[in-house]
Structure formats: structure tokens, C-alpha cells
Write a protein that holds these residues in place. Structure first.
Motif, PDB file in Angstrom:
ATOM      1  N   PHE B  34       1.762   8.012   7.914  1.00  8.48           N
ATOM      2  CA  PHE B  34       3.000   7.236   7.829  1.00  8.48           C
ATOM      3  C   PHE B  34       3.127   7.205   6.265  1.00  8.48           C
ATOM      4  CE2 PHE B  34       2.790   4.431  11.476  1.00  8.48           C
ATOM      5  CZ  PHE B  34       1.297   4.590  11.810  1.00  8.48           C
ATOM      6  N   TYR B  36       5.417   5.640   3.223  1.00  8.73           N
ATOM      7  CA  TYR B  36       5.951   4.515   2.417  1.00  8.73           C
ATOM      8  C   TYR B  36       6.525   4.604   0.996  1.00  8.73           C
ATOM      9  CZ  TYR B  36       2.680   1.846   6.177  1.00  8.73           C
ATOM     10  OH  TYR B  36       2.471   1.652   7.105  1.00  8.73           O
ATOM     11  N   GLN B  38       7.760   2.214  -2.463  1.00  8.23           N
ATOM     12  CA  GLN B  38       7.850   1.036  -2.965  1.00  8.23           C
ATOM     13  C   GLN B  38       8.179   1.222  -4.356  1.00  8.23           C
ATOM     14  OE1 GLN B  38       3.718  -0.506  -4.345  1.00  8.23           O
ATOM     15  NE2 GLN B  38       4.324  -2.737  -3.677  1.00  8.23           N
ATOM     16  N   LEU B  44       6.008  -2.737   0.232  1.00  9.18           N
ATOM     17  CA  LEU B  44       6.167  -1.118   0.752  1.00  9.18           C
ATOM     18  C   LEU B  44       7.163  -1.172   1.901  1.00  9.18           C
ATOM     19  CD1 LEU B  44       3.072  -1.493  -0.719  1.00  9.18           C
ATOM     20  CD2 LEU B  44       2.409   0.269   0.953  1.00  9.18           C
ATOM     21  N   LEU B  46       8.183   0.974   4.951  1.00  4.68           N
ATOM     22  CA  LEU B  46       7.929   2.194   5.767  1.00  4.68           C
ATOM     23  C   LEU B  46       9.048   3.352   5.792  1.00  4.68           C
ATOM     24  CD1 LEU B  46       5.962   3.544   7.921  1.00  4.68           C
ATOM     25  CD2 LEU B  46       6.911   2.273   9.847  1.00  4.68           C
ATOM     26  N   THR B  49       7.240   7.855  10.319  1.00  3.37           N
ATOM     27  CA  THR B  49       5.877   7.971  10.956  1.00  3.37           C
ATOM     28  C   THR B  49       5.953   9.290  11.751  1.00  3.37           C
ATOM     29  OG1 THR B  49       6.028   5.678  11.741  1.00  3.37           O
ATOM     30  CG2 THR B  49       4.488   7.352  13.084  1.00  3.37           C
ATOM     31  N   THR B  57       9.371  10.102  13.128  1.00  2.00           N
ATOM     32  CA  THR B  57      10.447   9.425  13.337  1.00  2.00           C
ATOM     33  C   THR B  57      10.697   8.550  12.188  1.00  2.00           C
ATOM     34  OG1 THR B  57       9.112   9.038  15.501  1.00  2.00           O
ATOM     35  CG2 THR B  57      10.678   7.601  15.040  1.00  2.00           C
ATOM     36  N   GLU B  59      12.592   5.664   9.926  1.00  2.00           N
ATOM     37  CA  GLU B  59      13.194   4.265  10.008  1.00  2.00           C
ATOM     38  C   GLU B  59      14.591   4.159   9.665  1.00  2.00           C
ATOM     39  OE1 GLU B  59      10.965   1.468  10.970  1.00  2.00           O
ATOM     40  OE2 GLU B  59       9.924   3.127  11.370  1.00  2.00           O
ATOM     41  N   ILE B  93       3.748   6.115  -0.877  1.00  2.00           N
ATOM     42  CA  ILE B  93       2.396   6.103  -0.530  1.00  2.00           C
ATOM     43  C   ILE B  93       2.075   6.525   0.932  1.00  2.00           C
ATOM     44  CG2 ILE B  93       0.333   4.557  -0.243  1.00  2.00           C
ATOM     45  CD1 ILE B  93       1.663   2.600  -2.088  1.00  2.00           C
ATOM     46  N   ARG B  97      -3.894   7.488  10.051  1.00  2.00           N
ATOM     47  CA  ARG B  97      -4.650   6.790  11.150  1.00  2.00           C
ATOM     48  C   ARG B  97      -5.192   7.446  12.161  1.00  2.00           C
ATOM     49  NH1 ARG B  97      -1.851   4.782  16.116  1.00  2.00           N
ATOM     50  NH2 ARG B  97      -2.835   2.759  16.936  1.00  2.00           N
ATOM     51  N   ASP B 103      -6.630   0.117  14.928  1.00  2.00           N
ATOM     52  CA  ASP B 103      -5.268  -0.178  14.217  1.00  2.00           C
ATOM     53  C   ASP B 103      -5.506   0.165  12.355  1.00  2.00           C
ATOM     54  OD1 ASP B 103      -4.269  -2.888  16.049  1.00  2.00           O
ATOM     55  OD2 ASP B 103      -3.516  -0.912  15.973  1.00  2.00           O
ATOM     56  N   THR B 104      -6.589   0.555  12.275  1.00  2.00           N
ATOM     57  CA  THR B 104      -7.034   0.774  10.647  1.00  2.00           C
ATOM     58  C   THR B 104      -6.191   1.795  10.154  1.00  2.00           C
ATOM     59  OG1 THR B 104      -9.300  -0.255  10.762  1.00  2.00           O
ATOM     60  CG2 THR B 104      -8.610   0.963   8.953  1.00  2.00           C
ATOM     61  N   GLN B 105      -5.478   1.510   8.909  1.00  2.00           N
ATOM     62  CA  GLN B 105      -4.801   2.547   8.337  1.00  2.00           C
ATOM     63  C   GLN B 105      -5.543   2.784   7.102  1.00  2.00           C
ATOM     64  OE1 GLN B 105      -0.426   2.754   8.057  1.00  2.00           O
ATOM     65  NE2 GLN B 105      -0.443   1.722  10.256  1.00  2.00           N
ATOM     66  N   PHE B 107      -4.988   4.255   3.181  1.00  2.00           N
ATOM     67  CA  PHE B 107      -4.021   4.612   2.231  1.00  2.00           C
ATOM     68  C   PHE B 107      -4.646   5.707   1.321  1.00  2.00           C
ATOM     69  CE2 PHE B 107      -0.376   1.745   3.427  1.00  2.00           C
ATOM     70  CZ  PHE B 107      -1.075   1.032   4.248  1.00  2.00           C
ATOM     71  N   GLY B 108      -3.609   6.411   1.067  1.00  2.00           N
ATOM     72  CA  GLY B 108      -3.808   7.277  -0.162  1.00  2.00           C
ATOM     73  C   GLY B 108      -3.359   6.513  -1.453  1.00  2.00           C
TER      74      GLY B 108
END
Lengths: 111, 116
Positions: B34, B36, B38, B44, B46, B49, B57, B59, B93, B97, B103-105, B107-108
Motif C-alpha cells: 500500500f 500512503y 501524509q 495518512l 491511502l 493498493t 488500484t 483511491e 509511506i 502485507r 491483517d498486519t501491515q 510500514f516502511g
């Protein structure tokens, strides 16, 4: 209306205080809920997942009320190192994997 | 926990140039990544994806021709900001996943882009 709403604060509290943050979300199909912590100019880090039964991790307690679409985070015995922005995060719908972040609530713990 | 890296961590460029940001999962295979963005004092948001080997995909409101995303392997996704302008200055960012990790993502560390 924002998908996830939080009071941005800031919350200024003395060391040792107990502080609570609240969050509401609009999508009733959301399946997973989290609290993340973000320090200034850094990436967010997972603090804890939130479950309907409520869960605790040391000084941190999270609660979820699906009926009210409301999530809370309680921090007991605040430390200076708890100063950060706390992000309420929910997944958009079910099984999408997409995380929707609230604006964040800023906490400043003072000596 | 899993490790996700981003490169570069900071970039300053002139208006009109293109900037490529890399996101790598170092110790696991990321089925989904994903991206993001900010802005200061904001949350953040999105952007898109991406699944390995398929088109990203985007947003609503994110221009796919401006923010090119490539997810060529299970450990690498790139975001290219084409013809960057000052309003594109932001903190970008990525997160990764894996289906095997629920579900845990992860992050960089983020890339701070400043367009002059």
C-alpha cells in the motif's frame, strides 16, 4: 463525514496521569481495528489491535463497541516516552486490507 | 516483526522532475503493498493498493498517471511521482502485507519529498 474521527488534541498531561482517547468510525462493515503510534516525522507503529472483548497490554487498554462504532484507548501511569500522536485505524470493509487512519490525537506528557 | 525499507528517505527535487521511491519487504514476501501520503498535521491517506504482478488500484482522487506504481516482485514496489510540483511535497509511506500474516501491515520508514 470522515471515515475515522478523532479529537486531535493536544492532550497535555503530567507524568503518572491516566488519559483516554476516543475514536468513531463510519463504516459498519469494518472488521479490524487498531491503535498506532506515530512519532514526529516517523512512520506509524502498531501499538495494539482492538477486540470487542477489550484487550490490555501493560499500561494500555483498548476497547471496541461495534454497536456504537466507537473505539477507545486508555493509557495509565503516563510516561514521558508516551508523548506521540495516537492514530485510530480501521479496515475499510471486510477483507480489503485497506487501512483507514484517523487524524490522530496528540499526547504530550510533561514532567 | 517484519522489516520494510524505503529508499530514498529524503529527496529534494526541482519542479517538473520525476521521482521514484522504492519500497522493499526484507524478510517476507508481500502479496500486497500500500502507498500512503501524509501532509503536515494531517492523517495518512491511502493512495493506492498494489498486488504483485497486477495493476494498482487507486483511491478516489488520486491520479494514476501522475503516481505510477509498479509491483514487479513479491518484495518490491515502486512509486514514481511524475512531473512533480510543489503541492506534491509530502511524506510518502509504504506498507506491506502478507496473506500468511493476516491483517498486519508493516510500514516502511517513509520518504520525505520536497519539490522546489
Amino acid at each position: 463525514r470522515k471515515e475515522v474521527e478523532q479529537d486531535p488534541g493536544p492532550f497535555n498531561v503530567p507524568e503518572g496521569a491516566t488519559v483516554a482517547f476516543n475514536c468513531t468510525y463510519s463504516n459498519s462493515a469494518s472488521q479490524s481495528f487498531f491503535w498506532y503510534r506515530q512519532d514526529c516525522r516517523k512512520e506509524p507503529k502498531l501499538l495494539m489491535s482492538v477486540y470487542s472483548s477489550g484487550n490490555e497490554d501493560g499500561r494500555f487498554t483498548a476497547q471496541l463497541n461495534r454497536a456504537s462504532q466507537y473505539i477507545s484507548l486508555l493509557i495509565r501511569d503516563s510516561k514521558l516516552s508516551d508523548s506521540a500522536t495516537y492514530l485510530c485505524v480501521v479496515t475499510r470493509g471486510s477483507n480489503t486490507g485497506k487501512l483507514i487512519f484517523g487524524q490522530g490525537t496528540t499526547l504530550q506528557v510533561k514532567p | 516483526g517484519a522489516v520494510v525499507s524505503q529508499h530514498p528517505s529524503r529527496v529534494i527535487c526541482k519542479s517538473g522532475t520525476s521521482v521514484k521511491i522504492e519500497c522493499r519487504s526484507l524478510d517476507f514476501q508481500a502479496t500486497t503493498m500500500f502507498w500512503y501520503r501524509q501532509f503536515p498535521k494531517q492523517s495518512l491517506m491511502l493512495m493506492a493498493t498494489s498486488n504483485e504482478g497486477s495493476k494498482a488500484t487507486y483511491e478516489q482522487g488520486v491520479e494514476k498517471d501522475k503516481f505510477l506504481i509498479n509491483h514487479a516482485s513479491l518484495t518490491l514496489s515502486t512509486l514514481t511521482v511524475t512531473s512533480a510540483h510543489p503541492e506534491d511535497s509530502s511524506f510518502y509511506i509504504c506498507s506491506a502485507r502478507s496473506d500468511s500474516r493476516g491483517d498486519t501491515q508493516y510500514f516502511g520508514p517513509g520518504t520525505r519529498l520536497t519539490v522546489l
